[in-house]
Design a protein around this motif. Structure first.
Motif, PDB file in Angstrom:
ATOM      1  N   ARG A 234       0.835  -1.203   0.000  1.00  0.00           N
ATOM      2  CA  ARG A 234       0.000   0.000   0.000  1.00  0.00           C
ATOM      3  C   ARG A 234       0.862   1.242   0.000  1.00  0.00           C
ATOM      4  O   ARG A 234       1.960   1.251   0.556  1.00  0.00           O
ATOM      5  CB  ARG A 234      -0.905   0.033   1.240  1.00  0.00           C
ATOM      6  N   ILE A 235       0.355   2.308  -0.622  1.00  0.00           N
ATOM      7  CA  ILE A 235       1.038   3.597  -0.547  1.00  0.00           C
ATOM      8  C   ILE A 235       0.748   4.215   0.814  1.00  0.00           C
ATOM      9  O   ILE A 235      -0.410   4.403   1.182  1.00  0.00           O
ATOM     10  CB  ILE A 235       0.582   4.530  -1.679  1.00  0.00           C
ATOM     11  N   VAL A 236       1.816   4.514   1.531  1.00  0.00           N
ATOM     12  CA  VAL A 236       1.652   5.002   2.899  1.00  0.00           C
ATOM     13  C   VAL A 236       2.168   6.426   3.089  1.00  0.00           C
ATOM     14  O   VAL A 236       1.926   7.038   4.130  1.00  0.00           O
ATOM     15  CB  VAL A 236       2.358   4.066   3.903  1.00  0.00           C
ATOM     16  N   ASP A 237       2.870   6.956   2.091  1.00  0.00           N
ATOM     17  CA  ASP A 237       3.404   8.310   2.252  1.00  0.00           C
ATOM     18  C   ASP A 237       3.840   8.832   0.886  1.00  0.00           C
ATOM     19  O   ASP A 237       4.041   8.064  -0.059  1.00  0.00           O
ATOM     20  CB  ASP A 237       4.599   8.307   3.211  1.00  0.00           C
ATOM     21  N   ARG A 238       3.985  10.152   0.810  1.00  0.00           N
ATOM     22  CA  ARG A 238       4.454  10.793  -0.407  1.00  0.00           C
ATOM     23  C   ARG A 238       5.245  12.022  -0.020  1.00  0.00           C
ATOM     24  O   ARG A 238       4.873  12.738   0.915  1.00  0.00           O
ATOM     25  CB  ARG A 238       3.277  11.170  -1.312  1.00  0.00           C
ATOM     26  N   LEU A 239       6.323  12.254  -0.726  1.00  0.00           N
ATOM     27  CA  LEU A 239       7.207  13.363  -0.410  1.00  0.00           C
ATOM     28  C   LEU A 239       7.484  14.149  -1.694  1.00  0.00           C
ATOM     29  O   LEU A 239       7.893  13.575  -2.700  1.00  0.00           O
ATOM     30  CB  LEU A 239       8.520  12.828   0.172  1.00  0.00           C
ATOM     31  N   VAL A 240       7.242  15.452  -1.655  1.00  0.00           N
ATOM     32  CA  VAL A 240       7.491  16.324  -2.796  1.00  0.00           C
ATOM     33  C   VAL A 240       8.766  17.118  -2.528  1.00  0.00           C
ATOM     34  O   VAL A 240       9.061  17.479  -1.392  1.00  0.00           O
ATOM     35  CB  VAL A 240       6.292  17.277  -3.026  1.00  0.00           C
ATOM     36  N   ARG A 241       9.535  17.360  -3.584  1.00  0.00           N
ATOM     37  CA  ARG A 241      10.830  18.047  -3.480  1.00  0.00           C
ATOM     38  C   ARG A 241      11.686  17.376  -2.411  1.00  0.00           C
ATOM     39  O   ARG A 241      12.069  17.997  -1.407  1.00  0.00           O
ATOM     40  CB  ARG A 241      10.649  19.543  -3.203  1.00  0.00           C
ATOM     41  N   PRO A 242      12.009  16.115  -2.629  1.00  0.00           N
ATOM     42  CA  PRO A 242      12.720  15.351  -1.598  1.00  0.00           C
ATOM     43  C   PRO A 242      14.185  15.758  -1.455  1.00  0.00           C
ATOM     44  O   PRO A 242      14.798  16.282  -2.385  1.00  0.00           O
ATOM     45  CB  PRO A 242      12.620  13.917  -2.126  1.00  0.00           C
ATOM     46  N   THR A 243      14.707  15.498  -0.280  1.00  0.00           N
ATOM     47  CA  THR A 243      16.151  15.530  -0.044  1.00  0.00           C
ATOM     48  C   THR A 243      16.543  14.148   0.456  1.00  0.00           C
ATOM     49  O   THR A 243      15.702  13.384   0.950  1.00  0.00           O
ATOM     50  CB  THR A 243      16.542  16.569   1.013  1.00  0.00           C
ATOM     51  N   ALA A 244      17.826  13.809   0.332  1.00  0.00           N
ATOM     52  CA  ALA A 244      18.278  12.497   0.762  1.00  0.00           C
ATOM     53  C   ALA A 244      18.007  12.274   2.252  1.00  0.00           C
ATOM     54  O   ALA A 244      17.617  11.181   2.673  1.00  0.00           O
ATOM     55  CB  ALA A 244      19.766  12.331   0.464  1.00  0.00           C
ATOM     56  N   THR A 245      18.169  13.323   3.050  1.00  0.00           N
ATOM     57  CA  THR A 245      17.945  13.197   4.495  1.00  0.00           C
ATOM     58  C   THR A 245      16.480  12.928   4.804  1.00  0.00           C
ATOM     59  O   THR A 245      16.152  12.043   5.602  1.00  0.00           O
ATOM     60  CB  THR A 245      18.402  14.480   5.216  1.00  0.00           C
ATOM     61  N   ARG A 246      15.589  13.664   4.158  1.00  0.00           N
ATOM     62  CA  ARG A 246      14.151  13.458   4.409  1.00  0.00           C
ATOM     63  C   ARG A 246      13.703  12.083   3.938  1.00  0.00           C
ATOM     64  O   ARG A 246      12.903  11.415   4.599  1.00  0.00           O
ATOM     65  CB  ARG A 246      13.344  14.554   3.724  1.00  0.00           C
ATOM     66  N   VAL A 247      14.226  11.646   2.791  1.00  0.00           N
ATOM     67  CA  VAL A 247      13.875  10.315   2.292  1.00  0.00           C
ATOM     68  C   VAL A 247      14.363   9.244   3.247  1.00  0.00           C
ATOM     69  O   VAL A 247      13.628   8.300   3.587  1.00  0.00           O
ATOM     70  CB  VAL A 247      14.464  10.097   0.882  1.00  0.00           C
ATOM     71  N   ALA A 248      15.607   9.360   3.706  1.00  0.00           N
ATOM     72  CA  ALA A 248      16.158   8.361   4.619  1.00  0.00           C
ATOM     73  C   ALA A 248      15.373   8.311   5.911  1.00  0.00           C
ATOM     74  O   ALA A 248      15.121   7.227   6.461  1.00  0.00           O
ATOM     75  CB  ALA A 248      17.636   8.677   4.892  1.00  0.00           C
ATOM     76  N   ASP A 249      14.959   9.468   6.421  1.00  0.00           N
ATOM     77  CA  ASP A 249      14.166   9.506   7.655  1.00  0.00           C
ATOM     78  C   ASP A 249      12.839   8.769   7.484  1.00  0.00           C
ATOM     79  O   ASP A 249      12.412   8.024   8.365  1.00  0.00           O
ATOM     80  CB  ASP A 249      13.903  10.962   8.063  1.00  0.00           C
ATOM     81  N   ARG A 250      12.184   8.989   6.340  1.00  0.00           N
ATOM     82  CA  ARG A 250      10.907   8.295   6.106  1.00  0.00           C
ATOM     83  C   ARG A 250      11.111   6.785   6.023  1.00  0.00           C
ATOM     84  O   ARG A 250      10.302   6.013   6.543  1.00  0.00           O
ATOM     85  CB  ARG A 250      10.270   8.804   4.798  1.00  0.00           C
ATOM     86  N   LEU A 251      12.186   6.368   5.368  1.00  0.00           N
ATOM     87  CA  LEU A 251      12.461   4.930   5.243  1.00  0.00           C
ATOM     88  C   LEU A 251      12.738   4.292   6.608  1.00  0.00           C
ATOM     89  O   LEU A 251      12.272   3.181   6.878  1.00  0.00           O
ATOM     90  CB  LEU A 251      13.659   4.695   4.316  1.00  0.00           C
ATOM     91  N   VAL A 252      13.462   4.997   7.427  1.00  0.00           N
ATOM     92  CA  VAL A 252      13.754   4.464   8.769  1.00  0.00           C
ATOM     93  C   VAL A 252      12.471   4.260   9.545  1.00  0.00           C
ATOM     94  O   VAL A 252      12.284   3.242  10.232  1.00  0.00           O
ATOM     95  CB  VAL A 252      14.694   5.423   9.530  1.00  0.00           C
ATOM     96  N   ARG A 253      11.528   5.203   9.437  1.00  0.00           N
ATOM     97  CA  ARG A 253      10.264   5.051  10.156  1.00  0.00           C
ATOM     98  C   ARG A 253       9.458   3.874   9.609  1.00  0.00           C
ATOM     99  O   ARG A 253       8.799   3.156  10.369  1.00  0.00           O
ATOM    100  CB  ARG A 253       9.444   6.351  10.043  1.00  0.00           C
ATOM    101  N   LEU A 254       9.514   3.662   8.271  1.00  0.00           N
ATOM    102  CA  LEU A 254       8.776   2.548   7.683  1.00  0.00           C
ATOM    103  C   LEU A 254       9.379   1.207   8.058  1.00  0.00           C
ATOM    104  O   LEU A 254       8.654   0.211   8.233  1.00  0.00           O
ATOM    105  CB  LEU A 254       8.761   2.683   6.156  1.00  0.00           C
ATOM    106  N   GLU A 255      10.700   1.150   8.160  1.00  0.00           N
ATOM    107  CA  GLU A 255      11.360  -0.109   8.435  1.00  0.00           C
ATOM    108  C   GLU A 255      11.535  -0.383   9.911  1.00  0.00           C
ATOM    109  O   GLU A 255      11.913  -1.486  10.306  1.00  0.00           O
ATOM    110  CB  GLU A 255      12.744  -0.107   7.757  1.00  0.00           C
ATOM    111  N   GLY A 256      11.231   0.625  10.732  1.00  0.00           N
ATOM    112  CA  GLY A 256      11.449   0.474  12.163  1.00  0.00           C
ATOM    113  C   GLY A 256      10.386  -0.346  12.863  1.00  0.00           C
ATOM    114  O   GLY A 256       9.400  -0.742  12.304  1.00  0.00           O
TER     115      GLY A 256
END
Length: 239
Positions: A217-239
């Motif tokens: 399922r799609i659980v989030d979306r990020l516009v104008r991403p930065t590597a730091t913001r993307v990594a933070d979202r991934l950590v929350r999803l995988e945590g």
């Protein structure tokens, strides 16, 4: 392009075998002329989403529109013709034919479609990806990054409505990855639609937007991403 969205998924589910659900009611639009990265934990459905969007896999439920056409129930022959006309693919493994030169690899999809390819067009495509002096080189004579650029030229020779990329930098060193991503950014800035699956926050940060999947399922979306913001979202999803 005369349509606003290059790809649309409407309540798409994809199941395998004994009720294994890779996608679970996914709805998403990928606007024409934009670059979208698709991310998520292993097994989240990223590659399945890309395959369904490109018509490589048939959905179990829902609808898929590609380049303005409903491909949900299209027969295999129609899908094959549609992909050859409207879709480009770039994969992690390059998928070049070792016995062919760079120019022959680029021209191959059109030749398979019965289209005569002017050599100047093939050379122009290779020059566009920085390989104008490598047209007669075979894959073994090219670096990994150069092989991926040949694959991109091959995908772009037909001016596809959508370029689908599955981990395009996964087999590359960091310098080659930056070169390939820079080339893709130039294409997106020129109006090419790109849908890219990646596990790399730095790669995703080059896109216009990032879609995150978890458990199909799609659980989030990020516009104008930065590597730091993307990594933070991934950590929350995988945590």
């Amino acid at each position: 392009m005369t349509y606003g969205n290059a790809v649309e998924l409407h309540e798409v589910s994809r199941e395998y075998g004994l009720g294994v659900r890779a996608l679970d009611g996914v709805s998403a639009v990928f606007p024409a002329g934009t670059w979208t990265a698709v991310m998520g934990p292993s097994g989240s459905g990223k590659s399945t989403l890309l395959h369904c969007a490109a018509g490589l896999e048939q959905v179990t439920r829902g609808r898929v529109l590609l380049a303005g056409r409903d491909i949900t129930a299209a027969p295999d022959a129609a899908l094959t013709a549609m992909r050859r006309r409207s879709v480009g693919f770039v994969f992690q493994s390059f998928n070049l034919i070792g016995s062919l030169t760079a120019e022959q690899n680029v021209a191959l999809p059109l030749k398979l479609s019965g289209v005569r390819v002017p050599r100047r067009d093939v050379h122009a495509a290779l020059a566009r990806v920085g390989l104008g002096d490598r047209v007669r080189h075979r894959p073994r004579e090219l670096s990994g990054g150069q092989q991926q650029r040949v694959a991109i030229a091959r995908a772009m020779i037909m001016s596809p409505a959508v370029l689908f990329a599955d981990e395009p930098t996964g087999a590359l060193d960091s310098a080659s990855a930056r070169t390939v991503l820079g080339l893709m950014r130039e294409m997106a800035d020129a109006g090419q639609t790109i849908v890219m699956v990646t596990h790399d926050p730095a790669a995703a940060a080059r896109a216009d937007a990032v879609v995150f999947l978890a458990d199909g399922r799609i659980v989030d979306r990020l516009v104008r991403p930065t590597a730091t913001r993307v990594a933070d979202r991934l950590v929350r999803l995988e945590g």
